[in-house]
Design an enzyme around this catalytic site. Structure first.
Site, short mmCIF file in Angstrom:
data_model
loop_
_atom_site.label_atom_id
_atom_site.label_comp_id
_atom_site.label_asym_id
_atom_site.label_seq_id
_atom_site.Cartn_x
_atom_site.Cartn_y
_atom_site.Cartn_z
N ASP A 69 1.67 4.05 2.73
CA ASP A 69 0.61 4.88 2.13
C ASP A 69 1.19 6.05 1.32
O ASP A 69 1.31 5.93 0.10
CB ASP A 69 -0.36 5.39 3.21
CG ASP A 69 -1.74 5.72 2.68
OD1 ASP A 69 -2.01 5.43 1.50
OD2 ASP A 69 -2.57 6.24 3.45
N ASP A 70 1.52 7.16 1.97
CA ASP A 70 2.06 8.35 1.29
C ASP A 70 3.24 8.86 2.12
O ASP A 70 3.14 9.87 2.83
CB ASP A 70 0.98 9.43 1.19
CG ASP A 70 -0.25 8.95 0.43
OD1 ASP A 70 -0.17 8.86 -0.81
OD2 ASP A 70 -1.25 8.61 1.09
N HIS A 111 -9.57 0.77 -1.32
CA HIS A 111 -9.56 1.42 -0.02
C HIS A 111 -10.97 1.31 0.56
O HIS A 111 -11.96 1.62 -0.13
CB HIS A 111 -9.22 2.90 -0.16
CG HIS A 111 -7.77 3.20 -0.39
ND1 HIS A 111 -7.04 2.63 -1.39
CD2 HIS A 111 -6.92 4.02 0.28
CE1 HIS A 111 -5.80 3.09 -1.34
NE2 HIS A 111 -5.69 3.94 -0.34
N GLU A 140 -11.18 3.24 5.92
CA GLU A 140 -10.11 4.14 6.39
C GLU A 140 -10.79 5.18 7.30
O GLU A 140 -10.55 5.23 8.50
CB GLU A 140 -9.40 4.81 5.21
CG GLU A 140 -8.32 5.82 5.64
CD GLU A 140 -7.67 6.54 4.45
OE1 GLU A 140 -8.21 6.46 3.32
OE2 GLU A 140 -6.62 7.20 4.67
N HIS A 152 1.13 4.80 -2.48
CA HIS A 152 0.72 5.61 -3.63
C HIS A 152 1.98 6.28 -4.14
O HIS A 152 2.60 7.06 -3.40
CB HIS A 152 -0.30 6.66 -3.23
CG HIS A 152 -1.54 6.09 -2.63
ND1 HIS A 152 -2.69 5.86 -3.36
CD2 HIS A 152 -1.81 5.66 -1.37
CE1 HIS A 152 -3.61 5.33 -2.57
NE2 HIS A 152 -3.10 5.20 -1.35
N HIS A 155 0.85 -1.20 0.00
CA HIS A 155 0.00 0.00 0.00
C HIS A 155 0.88 1.24 0.00
O HIS A 155 1.24 1.76 1.05
CB HIS A 155 -0.92 -0.03 1.22
CG HIS A 155 -1.96 1.05 1.25
ND1 HIS A 155 -3.14 0.94 1.96
CD2 HIS A 155 -2.02 2.28 0.67
CE1 HIS A 155 -3.86 2.03 1.81
NE2 HIS A 155 -3.18 2.88 1.05
N1 ADE Z 1 -4.76 8.57 -2.07
C1 ADE Z 1 -3.52 8.70 -1.57
N2 ADE Z 1 -3.53 8.37 -0.27
C2 ADE Z 1 -4.79 8.01 0.05
C3 ADE Z 1 -5.44 7.56 1.24
N3 ADE Z 1 -4.78 7.41 2.38
N4 ADE Z 1 -6.76 7.30 1.19
C4 ADE Z 1 -7.43 7.45 0.06
N5 ADE Z 1 -6.88 7.88 -1.08
C5 ADE Z 1 -5.56 8.15 -1.09
ZN ZN Z 2 -3.89 4.68 0.47
#
Ligand code: ADE
Ligand code: ZN
Length: 350
Positions: A287-288, A206, A209, A28, A26
């Site tokens: 994630d990011d 997703h 969350e 992005h 996971h």
């Molecule tokens: N796009 C990038 N990060 C995300 C996240 N945590 N939840 C949903 N979309 C995303």
């Molecule tokens: Zn994500």
């Protein structure tokens, strides 16, 4: 939990977390764009950005929920124009992943963020794919791509995106669903996911969350996904937890993301331990990472420090990441052998 995990002294835990081989399921890729690279690409491409410096941009990374993050994340991606930009972004991530002993990465990308700005699908996918090929050859990281549909856009838009991507079908292994969750339930994308299934693509989404357990049920039963991204809200529904455990549906949990987007007030409050205790195939992911303050090993280190998880949990989380990956059975076996070898080495060195 495996019975063969050797005992490892608590002071060796950080070294173990860093050294153990793991899969990231996971990430992005646009969320790996560090402020320094945003500024470098903005200059290279003559794109104006509304921040005077890297420091000013970093100061804007104070999020209150998912949407407050997404607004800045999509703005950051506006500096990506050429194939080389997509390659350089992915290559920077893959080098960091290799340094964290990530041996497999299944990487999300958001093509609609780019095609909406006039960047072609070929530019996006070819740049990312070239970096993935180089990672296999030069870093020993098995890197694969998963195309995500933006759920705040229409299903019609998702169909158009799929059509643009299909000529490059051999360069991505699956599709996902991301962006603003609340108000955009999985059902909205039932038909396009069914179509992707017919093309033999792996399916993830997703769900849970910020959204309710009902979104996780719908991702499973309507979209027929193989993994749930995040899924931490599932803990609010006992029947759902039983279903996830029974069907061994992996959850790609992202602790630092959950902290920065205020899903949990502190890391100590995170429910990762409860998910593992319930027998779920939970995994740890970033994630990011450029926005949330840490790549894979930081997610492991900070979460273990805050929650008191130990070596057996570390083994389980790494094993889950391989089980939950889309690698073939022989490759999965190989990864697990490498995991056991890493544990044996650390135990012997103690
Ligand atoms: N796009 C990038 N990060 C995300 C996240 N945590 N939840 C949903 N979309 C995303
Ligand atoms: Zn994500």
């Amino acid at each position: 939990m495996a019975t063969t995990v050797p005992s490892i002294a608590a002071e060796r835990l950080p070294a173990l977390l860093a050294a153990m081989p793991k899969a990231e399921l996971h990430i992005h890729i646009e969320g790996s764009l560090e402020p320094e690279l945003i500024f470098a690409l903005a200059q290279r491409n003559g794109v104006a950005i509304p921040y005077a410096s890297v420091e000013e941009l970093r100061r804007a990374y104070a999020f209150t929920n998912l949407q407050s993050f997404l607004d800045i994340y999509y703005a950051g991606a506006s500096v990506l124009l050429r194939e080389q930009d997509f390659h350089d972004m992915a290559w920077a991530y893959l080098q960091r992943a290799a340094a964290d002993n990530v041996v497999r990465a299944e990487i999300f990308f958001d093509p609609q963020t780019h095609t909406a700005r006039g960047v072609s699908m070929e530019t996006v996918i070819n740049g990312l794919h070239r970096a993935c090929q180089a990672a296999k050859a030069q870093l020993g990281v098995d890197a694969e791509l998963i195309l995500c549909f933006l759920r705040h856009l229409s299903e019609e838009d998702a169909f158009a995106t799929l059509e643009q991507a299909l000529p490059l079908r051999d360069k991505f292994i699956g599709v996902g669903l991301d962006s603003s969750e609340l108000g955009h339930p999985p059902e909205k994308f039932a038909r396009v996911f069914a179509q992707c299934r017919l093309h033999g693509l792996h399916l993830v989404a997703h769900a849970g969350e910020e959204g309710p357990p009902a979104y996780v049920w719908a991702a499973l039963d309507v979209l027929k996904v193989e993994r749930i991204d995040h899924g931490v809200q599932s803990a609010r529904d006992g029947a759902l937890m039983e279903r996830l455990a029974r069907d061994r549906i992996p959850l790609t949990v992202c602790p630092l993301s959950n902290l920065k987007l205020c899903v949990f007030p502190t890391l100590a409050d995170h429910n990762l331990r409860a998910l593992l205790d319930a027998g779920l195939v939970a995994t740890v992911n970033s994630d990011d990472p450029a926005y949330f303050g840490g790549y894979m090993n930081q997610n492991f280190l900070q979460t273990f420090a805050a929650t008191g998880l130990g070596a057996r949990h570390a083994w389980q989380l790494a094993a889950n990441s391989f089980e939950g990956s889309f690698a073939g059975p022989a490759r999965k076996r190989e990864y697990l052998d490498r995991l056991d070898a890493a544990f044996a080495t650390i135990a012997a060195a103690a």
